[in-house]
Write an enzyme that holds these catalytic residues in place. Structure first.
Site, PDB file in Angstrom:
ATOM      1  N   SER A  12      30.027  23.164  43.262  1.00  0.00           N
ATOM      2  CA  SER A  12      29.999  23.660  44.644  1.00  0.00           C
ATOM      3  C   SER A  12      28.976  24.786  44.781  1.00  0.00           C
ATOM      4  O   SER A  12      28.495  25.064  45.877  1.00  0.00           O
ATOM      5  CB  SER A  12      31.376  24.182  45.051  1.00  0.00           C
ATOM      6  OG  SER A  12      32.326  23.162  44.871  1.00  0.00           O
TER       7      SER A  12
ATOM      8  N   HIS B 217      32.491  17.851  46.475  1.00  0.00           N
ATOM      9  CA  HIS B 217      31.235  17.136  46.261  1.00  0.00           C
ATOM     10  C   HIS B 217      31.536  15.860  45.483  1.00  0.00           C
ATOM     11  O   HIS B 217      32.705  15.538  45.217  1.00  0.00           O
ATOM     12  CB  HIS B 217      30.208  18.028  45.544  1.00  0.00           C
ATOM     13  CG  HIS B 217      30.754  18.689  44.308  1.00  0.00           C
ATOM     14  ND1 HIS B 217      31.152  17.983  43.211  1.00  0.00           N
ATOM     15  CD2 HIS B 217      30.981  19.996  44.018  1.00  0.00           C
ATOM     16  CE1 HIS B 217      31.580  18.809  42.275  1.00  0.00           C
ATOM     17  NE2 HIS B 217      31.508  20.050  42.748  1.00  0.00           N
TER      18      HIS B 217
ATOM     19  N   ALA C 144      35.269  22.596  49.242  1.00  0.00           N
ATOM     20  CA  ALA C 144      33.807  22.449  49.095  1.00  0.00           C
ATOM     21  C   ALA C 144      33.538  21.210  48.232  1.00  0.00           C
ATOM     22  O   ALA C 144      32.779  21.255  47.262  1.00  0.00           O
ATOM     23  CB  ALA C 144      33.171  23.703  48.489  1.00  0.00           C
TER      24      ALA C 144
ATOM     25  N   LYS D 102      33.800  20.166  33.380  1.00  0.00           N
ATOM     26  CA  LYS D 102      32.738  21.157  33.591  1.00  0.00           C
ATOM     27  C   LYS D 102      33.276  22.556  33.342  1.00  0.00           C
ATOM     28  O   LYS D 102      32.611  23.388  32.737  1.00  0.00           O
ATOM     29  CB  LYS D 102      32.161  21.055  34.996  1.00  0.00           C
ATOM     30  CG  LYS D 102      31.131  22.126  35.209  1.00  0.00           C
ATOM     31  CD  LYS D 102      30.363  21.936  36.468  1.00  0.00           C
ATOM     32  CE  LYS D 102      29.659  23.201  36.825  1.00  0.00           C
ATOM     33  NZ  LYS D 102      30.599  24.224  37.292  1.00  0.00           N
ATOM     34  N   ASP D 103      34.485  22.816  33.818  1.00  0.00           N
ATOM     35  CA  ASP D 103      35.155  24.094  33.531  1.00  0.00           C
ATOM     36  C   ASP D 103      35.985  23.883  32.266  1.00  0.00           C
ATOM     37  O   ASP D 103      37.214  23.824  32.313  1.00  0.00           O
ATOM     38  CB  ASP D 103      36.037  24.500  34.713  1.00  0.00           C
ATOM     39  CG  ASP D 103      35.208  24.798  35.948  1.00  0.00           C
ATOM     40  OD1 ASP D 103      34.451  25.769  35.926  1.00  0.00           O
ATOM     41  OD2 ASP D 103      35.295  24.027  36.917  1.00  0.00           O
TER      42      ASP D 103
ATOM     43  N   GLN E 289      41.664  34.502  41.295  1.00  0.00           N
ATOM     44  CA  GLN E 289      40.779  34.150  40.182  1.00  0.00           C
ATOM     45  C   GLN E 289      39.354  34.653  40.391  1.00  0.00           C
ATOM     46  O   GLN E 289      38.478  34.385  39.587  1.00  0.00           O
ATOM     47  CB  GLN E 289      40.807  32.647  39.906  1.00  0.00           C
ATOM     48  CG  GLN E 289      40.183  31.778  40.987  1.00  0.00           C
ATOM     49  CD  GLN E 289      40.427  30.298  40.701  1.00  0.00           C
ATOM     50  OE1 GLN E 289      41.510  29.783  40.913  1.00  0.00           O
ATOM     51  NE2 GLN E 289      39.415  29.606  40.201  1.00  0.00           N
TER      52      GLN E 289
ATOM     53  N   HIS F  41      34.127  15.934  42.753  1.00  0.00           N
ATOM     54  CA  HIS F  41      35.544  15.881  43.158  1.00  0.00           C
ATOM     55  C   HIS F  41      35.929  14.457  43.554  1.00  0.00           C
ATOM     56  O   HIS F  41      37.043  14.002  43.268  1.00  0.00           O
ATOM     57  CB  HIS F  41      35.796  16.809  44.347  1.00  0.00           C
ATOM     58  CG  HIS F  41      35.606  18.263  44.043  1.00  0.00           C
ATOM     59  ND1 HIS F  41      34.514  18.975  44.465  1.00  0.00           N
ATOM     60  CD2 HIS F  41      36.379  19.134  43.349  1.00  0.00           C
ATOM     61  CE1 HIS F  41      34.614  20.229  44.046  1.00  0.00           C
ATOM     62  NE2 HIS F  41      35.729  20.354  43.374  1.00  0.00           N
TER      63      HIS F  41
END
Ligand code: PAF
Length: 287
Positions: free
Chosen positions: A191, A39, A37, A154-155, A66, A42
């Site tokens: 995503s 974007h 997915a 972001k994570d 996960q 990525h």
């Protein structure tokens, strides 16, 4: 002429052979693990990976271990052809698209158990999530054997968990992070943004705005408690809810922070309608 699709590997042995050949030729190999997915965020990861090493392998695998039982594994967007085209455009040299059987063959019975940075924040709301991430990322790194593995900030909790695991398990890989890519209005690329309705999309940037406000006041010497309470009220008034957490943590250990004296992060996870959004920003003391 369309950009050529990167070479696609589905199995471990041919991937390793290719990586070995590149390394013997003097190339540095960077792995960019993804769940597809893809974007703009990525694409930026792949482009940045190209600056870290000559060869970039991007993996695409929607990792079931996960996701919790009530999470969006089955509706997680999947479009491998579009992903391969995006990887080609971004300059990846190879895509690794393992099957579920390659990742979790019959009889698979191992999982990485974690403490430290996996505790609290998303760890409180997604039991087993980071263990699933750590296990699959360890497998991907062992399979691809890169010099560097790159993840988005972001994570942020995920990034710190992976840093800890690779250090603790003496894995011969460097972990790199890339700052979050944002829309012009501040919304972090994700995503899951595609799940937002038009009304929710208009509200969503307020998440980042709230984090920035808190970070600015913390950097000026403010105390976390009152700033977070005020931030929570602001988010709820804007339409977010439930807000799973809004927290200030040490940037490395992710332990709670009251006043910012070392690099820290303000982190949030909040629902907007049915979509769970996460975000975080850096706080540098005295900035
Ligand atoms: O961040 C992600 O997309 C995933 O958690 C990762 C690192 C690819 C592991 O499945």
């Amino acid at each position: 002429m369309p950009t050529p699709i990167p070479v696609v590997f589905e199995a471990v042995a041919p991937l390793r052979n290719q990586v070995r050949a590149w390394r013997e030729g003097g190339d540095t190999i960077v792995l960019v693990p993804t769940m597809g997915a893809l974007h703009e965020g990525h694409r930026a990861l792949v482009a940045y990976a190209k600056t870290l090493g000559r060869r970039v392998v991007a993996s695409i695998f929607v990792n079931p271990t996960q996701f919790g039982p009530t999470e969006d594994f089955s509706r997680y967007p999947r479009d491998v052809d579009a992903d391969l085209a995006a990887l080609a455009e971004a300059g990846a040299d190879a895509a690794y698209v393992p099957t579920a059987e390659t990742m979790y063959p019959e009889g698979f019975a191992s999982r990485i158990e974690l403490d430290g940075p996996s505790e609290g924040l998303c760890g409180d709301f997604r039991p087993g999530h980071f263990s699933g991430v750590a296990t699959v990322v360890t497998k991907l790194i062992n399979q691809a054997q890169p010099d560097i593995a790159l993840f988005g900030e972001k994570d942020f909790q995920q990034l710190q968990v992976i840093r800890r695991v690779t250090r603790d398990l003496d894995m011969p890989v460097s972990i790199a992070g890339l700052p979050t890519l944002r829309e012009a209005d501040g919304l972090a690329l994700s995503s899951r943004n595609r799940y937002l309705s038009a009304v929710e999309r208009a509200v969503a940037p307020r998440l980042h705005a709230a984090l920035e406000g808190i970070a600015k006041n913390l950097a000026a010497g403010g105390e976390a408690g009152p700033l977070l309470a005020e931030g929570l009220e602001t988010l709820e008034a804007a339409g977010f809810g439930p807000v799973q957490y809004l927290a200030v943590r040490d940037a490395e250990t992710l332990s709670p922070v009251t006043r910012v004296e070392r690099p820290a992060r303000v982190l949030v996870a909040a629902y907007l309608g049915r979509t769970r959004l996460i975000d975080n920003v850096a706080v540098a003391p005295g900035s």
